[in-house]
Design an enzyme around this catalytic site. Structure first.
Site, PDB file in Angstrom:
ATOM      1  CD  GLU A  60      54.054  32.992  44.483  1.00 41.71           C
ATOM      2  OE1 GLU A  60      54.714  32.369  43.736  1.00 41.71           O
ATOM      3  OE2 GLU A  60      54.012  34.247  44.652  1.00 41.71           O
ATOM      4  N   PRO A 263      51.190  44.356  31.596  1.00 40.12           N
ATOM      5  CG  PRO A 263      52.793  45.935  31.160  1.00 40.12           C
ATOM      6  CD  PRO A 263      51.275  45.899  31.183  1.00 40.12           C
ATOM      7  NE  ARG A 264      53.858  37.689  37.546  1.00 39.11           N
ATOM      8  CZ  ARG A 264      52.910  37.187  38.368  1.00 39.11           C
ATOM      9  NH1 ARG A 264      51.699  37.133  38.102  1.00 39.11           N
ATOM     10  NH2 ARG A 264      53.125  36.377  39.327  1.00 39.11           N
ATOM     11  CG  MET A 303      49.258  46.513  41.021  1.00 36.78           C
ATOM     12  SD  MET A 303      50.153  45.257  40.274  1.00 36.78           S
ATOM     13  CE  MET A 303      50.509  44.319  41.652  1.00 36.78           C
ATOM     14  N   GLY A 304      45.694  44.226  40.763  1.00 38.26           N
ATOM     15  CA  GLY A 304      44.314  43.498  41.476  1.00 38.26           C
ATOM     16  C   GLY A 304      43.279  43.501  40.498  1.00 38.26           C
ATOM     17  CD  GLU A 305      41.373  47.615  38.359  1.00 34.39           C
ATOM     18  OE1 GLU A 305      40.625  48.385  38.962  1.00 34.39           O
ATOM     19  OE2 GLU A 305      41.951  47.862  37.123  1.00 34.39           O
ATOM     20  CG  ASN A 329      48.129  29.214  37.342  1.00 27.00           C
ATOM     21  OD1 ASN A 329      47.457  28.770  36.607  1.00 27.00           O
ATOM     22  ND2 ASN A 329      48.756  28.659  38.347  1.00 27.00           N
ATOM     23  CD  GLU A 332      42.733  36.152  38.258  1.00 24.88           C
ATOM     24  OE1 GLU A 332      42.073  36.920  38.882  1.00 24.88           O
ATOM     25  OE2 GLU A 332      44.110  36.369  38.222  1.00 24.88           O
TER      26      GLU A 332
END
Length: 419
Positions: A60, A263-264, A303-305, A329, A332
Protein backbone atom coordinates in the site's frame (compact mmCIF):
# COMPACT_ATOMS: atom_id res chain seq x y z
CA UNK A 1 -23.00 -1.25 22.41
CA UNK A 2 -21.20 -3.23 19.66
CA UNK A 3 -18.29 -0.78 19.68
CA UNK A 4 -18.12 -0.87 23.47
CA UNK A 5 -17.87 -4.66 23.43
CA UNK A 6 -15.27 -4.44 20.65
CA UNK A 7 -13.18 -2.01 22.75
CA UNK A 8 -13.42 -4.24 25.80
CA UNK A 9 -12.24 -7.15 23.67
CA UNK A 10 -9.23 -5.12 22.51
CA UNK A 11 -8.27 -4.35 26.10
CA UNK A 12 -8.64 -8.02 27.05
CA UNK A 13 -6.29 -9.21 24.29
CA UNK A 14 -3.63 -6.55 25.02
CA UNK A 15 -1.24 -9.18 26.49
CA UNK A 16 -1.57 -11.19 23.27
CA UNK A 17 -0.77 -8.08 21.21
CA UNK A 18 2.40 -7.57 23.24
CA UNK A 19 3.36 -11.22 22.87
CA UNK A 20 2.90 -10.94 19.12
CA UNK A 21 5.13 -7.84 18.99
CA UNK A 22 7.79 -9.62 21.05
CA UNK A 23 7.58 -12.71 18.85
CA UNK A 24 7.92 -10.70 15.66
CA UNK A 25 10.66 -8.65 17.26
CA UNK A 26 12.77 -11.80 17.61
CA UNK A 27 13.16 -11.92 13.82
CA UNK A 28 12.73 -8.22 13.09
CA UNK A 29 13.92 -5.95 15.90
CA UNK A 30 12.24 -2.92 14.32
CA UNK A 31 8.89 -4.18 15.64
CA UNK A 32 10.05 -3.14 19.11
CA UNK A 33 10.79 0.44 18.05
CA UNK A 34 8.37 3.40 18.25
CA UNK A 35 6.15 1.45 20.66
CA UNK A 36 4.60 4.62 22.07
CA UNK A 37 3.17 5.50 18.66
CA UNK A 38 1.13 2.30 18.68
CA UNK A 39 -0.72 3.76 21.68
CA UNK A 40 -1.06 7.30 20.37
CA UNK A 41 2.01 8.93 21.94
CA UNK A 42 4.01 10.96 19.40
CA UNK A 43 7.05 13.23 19.43
CA UNK A 44 6.95 14.51 15.84
CA UNK A 45 6.42 18.26 15.47
CA UNK A 46 3.14 18.99 13.72
CA UNK A 47 2.77 21.54 10.91
CA UNK A 48 -0.24 23.82 10.82
CA UNK A 49 -1.78 22.09 7.81
CA UNK A 50 -1.67 18.35 7.44
CA UNK A 51 -3.21 15.66 5.22
CA UNK A 52 -3.20 12.18 6.70
CA UNK A 53 -2.72 9.10 4.48
CA UNK A 54 -2.76 5.57 5.93
CA UNK A 55 -1.04 2.71 4.09
CA UNK A 56 -0.84 -0.41 6.23
CA UNK A 57 2.34 -2.01 4.82
CA UNK A 58 4.77 -2.18 1.89
CA UNK A 59 2.35 -2.79 -0.97
CA UNK A 60 0.00 0.00 0.00
CA UNK A 61 2.89 2.37 0.76
CA UNK A 62 4.25 1.98 -2.76
CA UNK A 63 0.82 1.95 -4.40
CA UNK A 64 -0.23 5.25 -2.85
CA UNK A 65 2.75 7.13 -4.34
CA UNK A 66 0.89 8.70 -7.31
CA UNK A 67 -1.97 9.77 -5.02
CA UNK A 68 0.41 11.36 -2.51
CA UNK A 69 2.13 13.24 -5.33
CA UNK A 70 -1.28 14.36 -6.57
CA UNK A 71 -2.32 15.51 -3.09
CA UNK A 72 0.90 17.49 -2.74
CA UNK A 73 0.20 19.19 -6.09
CA UNK A 74 -3.44 19.97 -5.25
CA UNK A 75 -2.80 21.10 -1.64
CA UNK A 76 0.81 22.41 -1.72
CA UNK A 77 0.41 24.28 1.57
CA UNK A 78 -0.21 20.99 3.42
CA UNK A 79 2.34 18.40 4.60
CA UNK A 80 1.57 14.70 4.25
CA UNK A 81 1.42 12.46 7.32
CA UNK A 82 1.92 8.85 6.21
CA UNK A 83 0.92 6.23 8.78
CA UNK A 84 1.41 2.49 8.60
CA UNK A 85 1.50 -0.60 10.80
CA UNK A 86 4.70 -2.47 9.90
CA UNK A 87 8.44 -1.70 9.99
CA UNK A 88 8.82 -2.84 6.38
CA UNK A 89 6.10 -0.41 5.34
CA UNK A 90 7.87 2.37 7.22
CA UNK A 91 11.17 1.55 5.52
CA UNK A 92 9.41 1.51 2.14
CA UNK A 93 8.05 4.97 2.96
CA UNK A 94 11.56 6.20 3.72
CA UNK A 95 12.84 4.79 0.43
CA UNK A 96 10.02 6.18 -1.69
CA UNK A 97 9.34 9.56 -0.07
CA UNK A 98 12.41 10.46 1.98
CA UNK A 99 11.77 13.64 3.97
CA UNK A 100 8.82 14.72 1.82
CA UNK A 101 6.37 13.12 4.24
CA UNK A 102 6.07 12.73 8.01
CA UNK A 103 5.92 9.08 9.06
CA UNK A 104 4.37 7.48 12.13
CA UNK A 105 2.56 4.32 13.18
CA UNK A 106 -1.20 4.46 13.34
CA UNK A 107 -2.18 3.49 16.89
CA UNK A 108 -4.07 0.35 17.75
CA UNK A 109 -7.81 0.94 17.73
CA UNK A 110 -8.21 1.73 21.44
CA UNK A 111 -10.52 4.72 22.09
CA UNK A 112 -7.88 6.62 24.06
CA UNK A 113 -5.10 5.91 21.56
CA UNK A 114 -7.03 7.17 18.53
CA UNK A 115 -8.16 10.22 20.51
CA UNK A 116 -4.51 11.06 21.23
CA UNK A 117 -3.68 10.56 17.55
CA UNK A 118 -6.24 13.14 16.43
CA UNK A 119 -5.33 15.56 19.23
CA UNK A 120 -1.66 15.47 18.27
CA UNK A 121 -1.91 15.66 14.47
CA UNK A 122 -5.31 17.35 13.83
CA UNK A 123 -5.33 16.47 10.11
CA UNK A 124 -7.50 18.44 7.70
CA UNK A 125 -8.72 15.15 6.27
CA UNK A 126 -7.65 11.52 6.04
CA UNK A 127 -7.35 8.86 3.34
CA UNK A 128 -7.24 5.16 4.18
CA UNK A 129 -5.80 2.85 1.54
CA UNK A 130 -7.77 -0.18 0.37
CA UNK A 131 -9.84 -1.66 3.25
CA UNK A 132 -8.63 -0.30 6.57
CA UNK A 133 -11.84 -0.12 8.61
CA UNK A 134 -11.26 0.59 12.30
CA UNK A 135 -14.47 1.34 14.25
CA UNK A 136 -13.00 3.51 17.03
CA UNK A 137 -10.73 5.40 14.63
CA UNK A 138 -13.61 6.30 12.32
CA UNK A 139 -15.90 7.18 15.22
CA UNK A 140 -13.22 9.51 16.62
CA UNK A 141 -12.73 11.15 13.23
CA UNK A 142 -16.48 11.68 12.88
CA UNK A 143 -16.72 13.17 16.38
CA UNK A 144 -13.94 15.64 15.52
CA UNK A 145 -15.41 16.39 12.08
CA UNK A 146 -12.33 15.10 10.27
CA UNK A 147 -13.43 13.79 6.84
CA UNK A 148 -11.98 10.34 6.15
CA UNK A 149 -12.13 8.62 2.76
CA UNK A 150 -11.30 5.12 1.59
CA UNK A 151 -9.10 5.15 -1.53
CA UNK A 152 -8.25 2.32 -3.91
CA UNK A 153 -10.88 0.39 -1.98
CA UNK A 154 -11.30 -3.31 -2.57
CA UNK A 155 -13.40 -5.92 -0.81
CA UNK A 156 -13.48 -9.55 -1.86
CA UNK A 157 -16.61 -11.66 -1.63
CA UNK A 158 -15.00 -13.62 1.20
CA UNK A 159 -14.12 -10.48 3.18
CA UNK A 160 -17.58 -9.01 2.59
CA UNK A 161 -19.14 -12.13 4.12
CA UNK A 162 -16.86 -11.75 7.15
CA UNK A 163 -17.76 -8.09 7.62
CA UNK A 164 -21.43 -8.97 7.20
CA UNK A 165 -21.27 -11.18 10.28
CA UNK A 166 -20.21 -8.10 12.29
CA UNK A 167 -22.77 -5.72 10.81
CA UNK A 168 -23.66 -4.04 14.10
CA UNK A 169 -20.02 -3.04 14.53
CA UNK A 170 -18.90 -2.26 10.99
CA UNK A 171 -21.97 -0.60 9.45
CA UNK A 172 -21.51 2.60 11.51
CA UNK A 173 -17.81 2.58 10.58
CA UNK A 174 -18.52 2.33 6.84
CA UNK A 175 -21.27 4.94 7.19
CA UNK A 176 -18.79 7.32 8.87
CA UNK A 177 -16.66 7.46 5.70
CA UNK A 178 -17.00 10.68 3.73
CA UNK A 179 -16.34 8.84 0.48
CA UNK A 180 -15.16 5.54 -0.99
CA UNK A 181 -13.12 5.42 -4.21
CA UNK A 182 -13.51 1.77 -5.21
CA UNK A 183 -11.31 -0.16 -7.62
CA UNK A 184 -14.17 -1.95 -9.40
CA UNK A 185 -17.95 -1.89 -9.61
CA UNK A 186 -18.07 -5.17 -7.66
CA UNK A 187 -16.00 -3.68 -4.86
CA UNK A 188 -18.29 -0.64 -4.76
CA UNK A 189 -21.41 -2.81 -4.59
CA UNK A 190 -20.08 -4.92 -1.72
CA UNK A 191 -18.89 -1.87 0.25
CA UNK A 192 -22.19 -0.07 -0.27
CA UNK A 193 -24.04 -3.10 1.09
CA UNK A 194 -22.07 -2.65 4.34
CA UNK A 195 -23.25 0.92 4.86
CA UNK A 196 -20.98 3.25 2.86
CA UNK A 197 -22.90 6.08 1.21
CA UNK A 198 -20.78 8.15 -1.16
CA UNK A 199 -19.03 5.88 -3.66
CA UNK A 200 -17.30 6.12 -7.03
CA UNK A 201 -15.50 3.56 -9.19
CA UNK A 202 -12.06 5.04 -9.88
CA UNK A 203 -9.86 2.08 -10.87
CA UNK A 204 -6.66 0.82 -9.30
CA UNK A 205 -3.90 3.25 -8.27
CA UNK A 206 -1.25 0.58 -8.75
CA UNK A 207 -1.56 0.95 -12.52
CA UNK A 208 -0.37 4.56 -12.11
CA UNK A 209 2.82 3.61 -10.26
CA UNK A 210 5.75 3.93 -12.66
CA UNK A 211 8.57 1.47 -11.90
CA UNK A 212 11.60 3.37 -10.67
CA UNK A 213 14.09 4.04 -13.46
CA UNK A 214 17.02 2.98 -11.26
CA UNK A 215 15.33 -0.37 -10.61
CA UNK A 216 14.73 -0.91 -14.33
CA UNK A 217 18.38 -0.08 -15.01
CA UNK A 218 19.48 -2.43 -12.22
CA UNK A 219 17.48 -5.30 -13.72
CA UNK A 220 19.02 -4.62 -17.10
CA UNK A 221 22.52 -4.71 -15.60
CA UNK A 222 21.73 -8.04 -13.95
CA UNK A 223 20.52 -9.35 -17.29
CA UNK A 224 23.74 -8.28 -18.98
CA UNK A 225 25.81 -10.15 -16.36
CA UNK A 226 23.65 -13.29 -16.41
CA UNK A 227 23.62 -13.30 -20.21
CA UNK A 228 21.36 -15.55 -22.25
CA UNK A 229 20.40 -17.96 -19.46
CA UNK A 230 16.61 -18.35 -19.26
CA UNK A 231 15.37 -16.75 -16.03
CA UNK A 232 12.08 -17.35 -14.27
CA UNK A 233 11.02 -15.55 -11.14
CA UNK A 234 8.92 -16.72 -8.19
CA UNK A 235 7.86 -13.34 -6.79
CA UNK A 236 6.52 -12.65 -3.29
CA UNK A 237 6.21 -16.27 -2.24
CA UNK A 238 4.50 -16.97 1.06
CA UNK A 239 5.12 -19.51 3.82
CA UNK A 240 4.55 -23.04 2.55
CA UNK A 241 4.88 -22.09 -1.12
CA UNK A 242 8.62 -22.44 -1.60
CA UNK A 243 8.52 -26.28 -1.48
CA UNK A 244 5.79 -26.15 -4.15
CA UNK A 245 7.88 -23.80 -6.30
CA UNK A 246 10.86 -26.16 -5.97
CA UNK A 247 8.62 -29.04 -7.00
CA UNK A 248 7.77 -27.05 -10.13
CA UNK A 249 11.45 -26.19 -10.64
CA UNK A 250 12.35 -29.86 -10.89
CA UNK A 251 9.95 -30.21 -13.82
CA UNK A 252 11.69 -27.47 -15.83
CA UNK A 253 13.95 -29.18 -18.35
CA UNK A 254 15.27 -26.07 -20.08
CA UNK A 255 19.08 -26.22 -19.86
CA UNK A 256 20.69 -23.65 -17.55
CA UNK A 257 17.32 -22.18 -16.47
CA UNK A 258 17.84 -19.97 -13.40
CA UNK A 259 15.18 -19.69 -10.69
CA UNK A 260 15.06 -16.31 -8.91
CA UNK A 261 13.16 -16.82 -5.66
CA UNK A 262 11.96 -13.71 -3.75
CA UNK A 263 10.01 -14.36 -0.51
CA UNK A 264 7.32 -11.86 0.37
CA UNK A 265 8.47 -11.18 3.94
CA UNK A 266 12.09 -10.29 4.82
CA UNK A 267 11.94 -12.08 8.17
CA UNK A 268 11.72 -15.35 6.18
CA UNK A 269 14.87 -14.85 4.08
CA UNK A 270 17.07 -16.96 6.35
CA UNK A 271 14.40 -19.66 6.68
CA UNK A 272 14.07 -19.97 2.90
CA UNK A 273 17.85 -20.00 2.49
CA UNK A 274 17.96 -22.91 4.93
CA UNK A 275 15.28 -24.78 2.97
CA UNK A 276 17.22 -24.35 -0.28
CA UNK A 277 20.37 -25.60 1.43
CA UNK A 278 18.56 -28.70 2.70
CA UNK A 279 17.51 -29.44 -0.88
CA UNK A 280 21.16 -29.49 -1.93
CA UNK A 281 20.73 -26.67 -4.44
CA UNK A 282 23.49 -24.33 -5.54
CA UNK A 283 22.25 -21.02 -4.12
CA UNK A 284 23.53 -17.44 -4.11
CA UNK A 285 21.84 -14.71 -2.07
CA UNK A 286 21.29 -11.29 -3.60
CA UNK A 287 22.92 -9.78 -0.51
CA UNK A 288 26.17 -11.65 -1.20
CA UNK A 289 26.47 -11.28 -4.95
CA UNK A 290 25.21 -12.14 -8.42
CA UNK A 291 24.48 -15.69 -9.60
CA UNK A 292 27.34 -17.66 -11.06
CA UNK A 293 27.09 -19.81 -14.23
CA UNK A 294 26.42 -22.91 -12.11
CA UNK A 295 23.94 -21.22 -9.70
CA UNK A 296 20.55 -22.93 -9.71
CA UNK A 297 18.62 -20.54 -7.43
CA UNK A 298 19.27 -16.85 -6.80
CA UNK A 299 17.58 -15.90 -3.52
CA UNK A 300 16.25 -12.34 -3.66
CA UNK A 301 16.83 -11.27 -0.05
CA UNK A 302 16.44 -7.55 -0.72
CA UNK A 303 13.72 -4.94 -0.31
CA UNK A 304 12.47 -2.40 -2.82
CA UNK A 305 13.92 -4.14 -5.89
CA UNK A 306 10.93 -6.06 -7.21
CA UNK A 307 10.81 -4.01 -10.43
CA UNK A 308 14.45 -4.99 -11.05
CA UNK A 309 13.58 -8.68 -10.61
CA UNK A 310 10.64 -8.36 -13.02
CA UNK A 311 12.89 -6.58 -15.53
CA UNK A 312 15.45 -9.37 -15.30
CA UNK A 313 12.99 -12.26 -15.64
CA UNK A 314 11.69 -13.85 -18.82
CA UNK A 315 8.65 -15.06 -16.90
CA UNK A 316 7.26 -14.63 -13.37
CA UNK A 317 5.06 -16.65 -11.06
CA UNK A 318 3.13 -14.44 -8.61
CA UNK A 319 3.24 -15.83 -5.07
CA UNK A 320 0.43 -16.31 -2.59
CA UNK A 321 -1.66 -17.98 -5.27
CA UNK A 322 -0.66 -21.67 -5.09
CA UNK A 323 -2.05 -21.84 -1.54
CA UNK A 324 -5.40 -20.27 -0.48
CA UNK A 325 -3.79 -16.96 0.52
CA UNK A 326 -5.43 -14.75 -2.12
CA UNK A 327 -2.36 -14.00 -4.23
CA UNK A 328 -0.16 -10.93 -4.58
CA UNK A 329 -0.62 -8.19 -7.14
CA UNK A 330 0.56 -8.73 -10.73
CA UNK A 331 0.30 -5.08 -11.80
CA UNK A 332 3.98 -4.24 -11.19
CA UNK A 333 4.99 -7.22 -13.31
CA UNK A 334 2.76 -5.98 -16.15
CA UNK A 335 4.25 -2.48 -15.85
CA UNK A 336 7.68 -4.07 -16.36
CA UNK A 337 6.38 -6.03 -19.39
CA UNK A 338 6.95 -9.33 -17.61
CA UNK A 339 4.66 -12.28 -18.55
CA UNK A 340 2.92 -13.79 -15.54
CA UNK A 341 1.70 -17.13 -14.22
CA UNK A 342 -0.75 -17.26 -11.30
CA UNK A 343 -2.13 -20.09 -9.23
CA UNK A 344 -5.78 -20.89 -8.51
CA UNK A 345 -6.12 -18.58 -5.47
CA UNK A 346 -6.23 -14.91 -6.52
CA UNK A 347 -9.26 -13.60 -4.62
CA UNK A 348 -7.32 -10.63 -3.18
CA UNK A 349 -6.76 -9.24 -6.69
CA UNK A 350 -9.42 -11.08 -8.63
CA UNK A 351 -10.46 -8.38 -11.11
CA UNK A 352 -6.91 -7.34 -12.04
CA UNK A 353 -5.93 -10.99 -12.44
CA UNK A 354 -8.92 -11.89 -14.60
CA UNK A 355 -8.37 -8.78 -16.74
CA UNK A 356 -4.69 -9.66 -17.22
CA UNK A 357 -5.57 -13.22 -18.25
CA UNK A 358 -8.19 -11.93 -20.68
CA UNK A 359 -5.62 -9.51 -22.14
CA UNK A 360 -3.11 -12.31 -22.74
CA UNK A 361 -0.64 -10.92 -20.20
CA UNK A 362 -1.09 -13.75 -17.69
CA UNK A 363 -1.94 -17.44 -17.56
CA UNK A 364 -3.51 -19.39 -14.71
CA UNK A 365 -2.14 -22.74 -13.54
CA UNK A 366 -3.75 -25.02 -10.96
CA UNK A 367 -0.90 -26.96 -9.35
CA UNK A 368 2.89 -27.10 -8.88
CA UNK A 369 3.08 -29.66 -11.69
CA UNK A 370 1.17 -27.33 -14.00
CA UNK A 371 3.45 -24.46 -12.97
CA UNK A 372 6.54 -26.47 -13.90
CA UNK A 373 5.01 -27.52 -17.21
CA UNK A 374 4.02 -23.93 -18.08
CA UNK A 375 7.48 -22.56 -17.24
CA UNK A 376 9.12 -25.34 -19.24
CA UNK A 377 6.91 -24.69 -22.28
CA UNK A 378 7.06 -20.88 -22.24
CA UNK A 379 10.82 -20.66 -21.78
CA UNK A 380 11.12 -22.63 -25.02
CA UNK A 381 8.54 -20.52 -26.90
CA UNK A 382 10.13 -17.11 -27.46
CA UNK A 383 7.32 -16.07 -29.80
CA UNK A 384 4.65 -16.72 -27.18
CA UNK A 385 6.69 -14.99 -24.48
CA UNK A 386 7.16 -11.95 -26.73
CA UNK A 387 3.40 -11.80 -27.36
CA UNK A 388 2.74 -11.96 -23.61
CA UNK A 389 5.28 -9.18 -22.99
CA UNK A 390 3.51 -6.91 -25.47
CA UNK A 391 0.14 -7.81 -23.97
CA UNK A 392 1.43 -6.99 -20.47
CA UNK A 393 2.54 -3.52 -21.56
CA UNK A 394 -0.78 -2.81 -23.26
CA UNK A 395 -2.71 -4.10 -20.25
CA UNK A 396 -0.78 -1.87 -17.82
CA UNK A 397 -1.13 1.24 -19.96
CA UNK A 398 -4.83 0.77 -20.69
CA UNK A 399 -5.78 0.79 -16.99
CA UNK A 400 -4.01 4.00 -15.99
CA UNK A 401 -5.80 7.15 -14.84
CA UNK A 402 -7.08 6.15 -11.38
CA UNK A 403 -5.10 8.92 -9.65
CA UNK A 404 -6.81 11.74 -11.52
CA UNK A 405 -10.25 10.22 -10.96
CA UNK A 406 -9.53 9.75 -7.25
CA UNK A 407 -8.30 13.31 -6.76
CA UNK A 408 -11.45 14.67 -8.41
CA UNK A 409 -13.61 12.45 -6.20
CA UNK A 410 -11.73 13.47 -3.02
CA UNK A 411 -12.21 17.15 -3.86
CA UNK A 412 -15.89 16.53 -4.51
CA UNK A 413 -16.35 14.73 -1.17
CA UNK A 414 -14.50 17.45 0.73
CA UNK A 415 -16.64 20.14 -0.91
CA UNK A 416 -19.82 18.35 0.18
CA UNK A 417 -18.52 17.91 3.75
CA UNK A 418 -17.48 21.56 4.06
CA UNK A 419 -20.80 22.83 2.77
Amino acid sequence: MARLLYSLFLYLITPLIWLRLLWRGRKQAEYLQHLGERYGFYRQPVPAKLIWVHAVSVGETRAVQPLIEGLQACWPEHRILLTGMTPTGREAGRQVYGERVIQAYLPYDYPGAVARFFRHFSPAFGILMETEIWPNLLAAAQARQVPVMLANARLSVRSARGYGKLAALVRPAFAALSGVAAQTAGDAERIAALGARQLAVCGNLKFDVTPAADNIALGQRWRAVIGQRPVWLAASTREGEEPLVLEAWRAVRVPEALLVLVPRHPQRFAEVDGLLGQQGLRVVRRSTGLPQPDTQVWLGDSMGEMAAYFTLADLAFIGGSLLPLGGQNLIEAAACACPVLVGPHTFNFLQATEDAIAAGAARRIDSPAALGAAVDQLLQEEGELAAMRQAASRFAQSHQGATERMLEFIAQCLDQVVR
